[in-house]
Design a protein around this motif. Sequence first.
Motif, PDB file in Angstrom:
ATOM      1  N   ILE A  68      10.030  -1.911  -6.358  1.00 29.55           N
ATOM      2  CA  ILE A  68      11.172  -1.065  -5.973  1.00 29.55           C
ATOM      3  C   ILE A  68      12.330  -1.280  -6.943  1.00 29.55           C
ATOM      4  O   ILE A  68      12.971  -0.324  -7.393  1.00 29.55           O
ATOM      5  CB  ILE A  68      11.613  -1.384  -4.519  1.00 29.55           C
ATOM      6  N   GLY A  69      12.595  -2.548  -7.283  1.00 35.78           N
ATOM      7  CA  GLY A  69      13.667  -2.856  -8.221  1.00 35.78           C
ATOM      8  C   GLY A  69      13.419  -2.275  -9.597  1.00 35.78           C
ATOM      9  O   GLY A  69      14.340  -1.740 -10.245  1.00 35.78           O
ATOM     10  N   LEU A  70      12.167  -2.356 -10.069  1.00 34.57           N
ATOM     11  CA  LEU A  70      11.827  -1.827 -11.395  1.00 34.57           C
ATOM     12  C   LEU A  70      11.937  -0.308 -11.451  1.00 34.57           C
ATOM     13  O   LEU A  70      12.501   0.254 -12.391  1.00 34.57           O
ATOM     14  CB  LEU A  70      10.396  -2.250 -11.763  1.00 34.57           C
ATOM     15  N   THR A  79      19.276   1.270  -2.322  1.00 36.55           N
ATOM     16  CA  THR A  79      18.205   2.177  -1.883  1.00 36.55           C
ATOM     17  C   THR A  79      18.331   2.489  -0.398  1.00 36.55           C
ATOM     18  O   THR A  79      18.177   3.643   0.023  1.00 36.55           O
ATOM     19  CB  THR A  79      16.830   1.559  -2.184  1.00 36.55           C
ATOM     20  N   LEU A  80      18.613   1.467   0.408  1.00 38.37           N
ATOM     21  CA  LEU A  80      18.818   1.678   1.840  1.00 38.37           C
ATOM     22  C   LEU A  80      20.015   2.598   2.082  1.00 38.37           C
ATOM     23  O   LEU A  80      19.971   3.492   2.932  1.00 38.37           O
ATOM     24  CB  LEU A  80      19.055   0.336   2.542  1.00 38.37           C
ATOM     25  N   ILE A 379       9.629   2.385   2.051  1.00 32.60           N
ATOM     26  CA  ILE A 379      10.166   2.693   0.716  1.00 32.60           C
ATOM     27  C   ILE A 379       9.035   2.684  -0.313  1.00 32.60           C
ATOM     28  O   ILE A 379       8.945   3.580  -1.166  1.00 32.60           O
ATOM     29  CB  ILE A 379      11.244   1.669   0.310  1.00 32.60           C
ATOM     30  N   GLY A 380       8.175   1.669  -0.231  1.00 33.94           N
ATOM     31  CA  GLY A 380       7.083   1.529  -1.192  1.00 33.94           C
ATOM     32  C   GLY A 380       6.105   2.683  -1.182  1.00 33.94           C
ATOM     33  O   GLY A 380       5.391   2.912  -2.172  1.00 33.94           O
ATOM     34  N   ASN A 381       6.036   3.425  -0.053  1.00 30.23           N
ATOM     35  CA  ASN A 381       5.123   4.571   0.055  1.00 30.23           C
ATOM     36  C   ASN A 381       5.849   5.913  -0.032  1.00 30.23           C
ATOM     37  O   ASN A 381       5.226   6.964   0.122  1.00 30.23           O
ATOM     38  CB  ASN A 381       4.357   4.490   1.382  1.00 30.23           C
ATOM     39  N   ASN A 382       7.154   5.861  -0.282  1.00 35.35           N
ATOM     40  CA  ASN A 382       7.970   7.070  -0.364  1.00 35.35           C
ATOM     41  C   ASN A 382       7.938   7.619  -1.795  1.00 35.35           C
ATOM     42  O   ASN A 382       8.552   7.057  -2.700  1.00 35.35           O
ATOM     43  CB  ASN A 382       9.407   6.739   0.057  1.00 35.35           C
ATOM     44  N   LYS A 383       7.222   8.716  -2.003  1.00 33.30           N
ATOM     45  CA  LYS A 383       7.072   9.286  -3.347  1.00 33.30           C
ATOM     46  C   LYS A 383       8.395   9.790  -3.919  1.00 33.30           C
ATOM     47  O   LYS A 383       8.576   9.828  -5.137  1.00 33.30           O
ATOM     48  CB  LYS A 383       6.045  10.416  -3.322  1.00 33.30           C
ATOM     49  N   ILE A 385      11.164   8.285  -3.749  1.00 29.86           N
ATOM     50  CA  ILE A 385      11.845   7.131  -4.338  1.00 29.86           C
ATOM     51  C   ILE A 385      10.996   6.489  -5.437  1.00 29.86           C
ATOM     52  O   ILE A 385      11.485   6.196  -6.524  1.00 29.86           O
ATOM     53  CB  ILE A 385      12.160   6.067  -3.256  1.00 29.86           C
ATOM     54  N   MET A 386       9.697   6.292  -5.135  1.00 27.81           N
ATOM     55  CA  MET A 386       8.826   5.510  -6.016  1.00 27.81           C
ATOM     56  C   MET A 386       8.045   6.356  -7.021  1.00 27.81           C
ATOM     57  O   MET A 386       7.358   5.810  -7.883  1.00 27.81           O
ATOM     58  CB  MET A 386       7.861   4.680  -5.163  1.00 27.81           C
ATOM     59  N   LYS A 387       8.076   7.686  -6.840  1.00 29.51           N
ATOM     60  CA  LYS A 387       7.336   8.597  -7.733  1.00 29.51           C
ATOM     61  C   LYS A 387       5.857   8.218  -7.767  1.00 29.51           C
ATOM     62  O   LYS A 387       5.227   8.127  -6.736  1.00 29.51           O
ATOM     63  CB  LYS A 387       7.977   8.594  -9.122  1.00 29.51           C
ATOM     64  N   GLU A 388       5.311   7.984  -8.963  1.00 32.28           N
ATOM     65  CA  GLU A 388       3.872   7.678  -9.034  1.00 32.28           C
ATOM     66  C   GLU A 388       3.563   6.205  -8.815  1.00 32.28           C
ATOM     67  O   GLU A 388       2.396   5.790  -8.884  1.00 32.28           O
ATOM     68  CB  GLU A 388       3.295   8.122 -10.388  1.00 32.28           C
ATOM     69  N   HIS A 389       4.583   5.392  -8.544  1.00 32.65           N
ATOM     70  CA  HIS A 389       4.383   3.948  -8.403  1.00 32.65           C
ATOM     71  C   HIS A 389       4.429   3.488  -6.937  1.00 32.65           C
ATOM     72  O   HIS A 389       4.963   2.435  -6.614  1.00 32.65           O
ATOM     73  CB  HIS A 389       5.444   3.198  -9.210  1.00 32.65           C
TER      74      HIS A 389
END
Length: 418
Positions: A68-70, A79-80, A379-383, A385-389
Amino acid sequence: MSKKPKDSKIIIFFKKLGPGLITGASDDDPSGIATYSQAGAQFGLSTLWTALLTFPLMAAIQGMCARIGLVTAQGLTVTLKQHYSKPILYGMLLFSFPAITLNIGADIQGMGAVAHMIYPQVPVAVFCVIITALLLFIIIRFSYQKIAMILKWLCLSLLLYIIVPFMVGQDWLMVAKKTFIPTIKFDKEFLSIIVAILGTTISPYLFFWQTTMEAEDQVHRGVVLVDKKILSDMKTDVNLGMLLSNLVMFFMILTTGTVLFNGGIHQIDTVDQAAKALEPLAGKLTYIIFATGVLGTGLLAIPVLAGSQSYMLAETFGWDAGLDKKFAQAKPFYGSIIVSLLVGLSLDFFEVSPIKALLYTAIVYGLTAPVMIAVIMHIGNNKKIMKEHTNSRLSNILGAITLVIMTAAAVGLIYFMV
């Protein structure tokens, strides 16, 4: 013109390490050492298996935070603030600050007590003041790069705990058995120590620190695009940091489970008690190594605790922040660090028991961790925010297991308290 000598592979590897290594190592602070010492003293080797359980869980959650940081190039609090409702953000701040401050206070008291043991002519309170002043000087005076380098070298102090068990006799067959075959006792005391271990190893403040430090590290390295190599280096860094953290936990339980438990000492309330108890049973050298490690881990952990709290405040209220900034450039940020350390120091003068401080800390961490883990997974599964990652399937499985276990621990904690 002479060529600049190339760095060795070891130096290149060491340079790759950073936020993950520091985060993992800071998890083994004096308060954590007290918890692991109590686990070993009270139950012998029966909790060794927890190190195998917590390693993949810690690695999965901290890996999500690092990614998330990267990807966002900003802290978890930002982010929150941008993507989630205010009650979640302010709820995390409300619960995190008292826990972090109590944790800082308990660590300062533990370090002061251990320093007093080594040099009894100086009172504990004086050592606490000296330690606090030293930490404030380092945090305010040095840039992020220098602080990161200092913290990386302080990680070596954790290796002292890996040496200690080899200085006393061990039944390695029994050690292997207790490591790979879990011992479960359905009584209040045993389940309480399991909850305490989980609360100590999977702490919410580490989520915020990991995310922010990855974002800052990215800026300092001049990273513009997050590619597979950067993500691979991050995984190596995080996994190694969490492995070191769990190795220290394992060997701490092994040392106290072998020496103190077998020596008839089954109650350890503070880290200096553990060090004192080791001396007559395992020798002066073991005691000195143990005590020195406490000081090293405290110097490592307290800047992480105070820094994570200040970054959370700064990111929430839009202050200029960063350990690479001068004091004049980020006065509110550094001011909050000063306040958190001074409030932590004051606990000693108000005679707040370190063990009570740790108990209250564990309660707050235990209650907030499941909520934060659920938010981090979202957050980790939110495209968006995270796009392809976004999270991999393995990350989600390990994250779900962590969420279930930490929720069960929180329910158990409430049950024990009531």
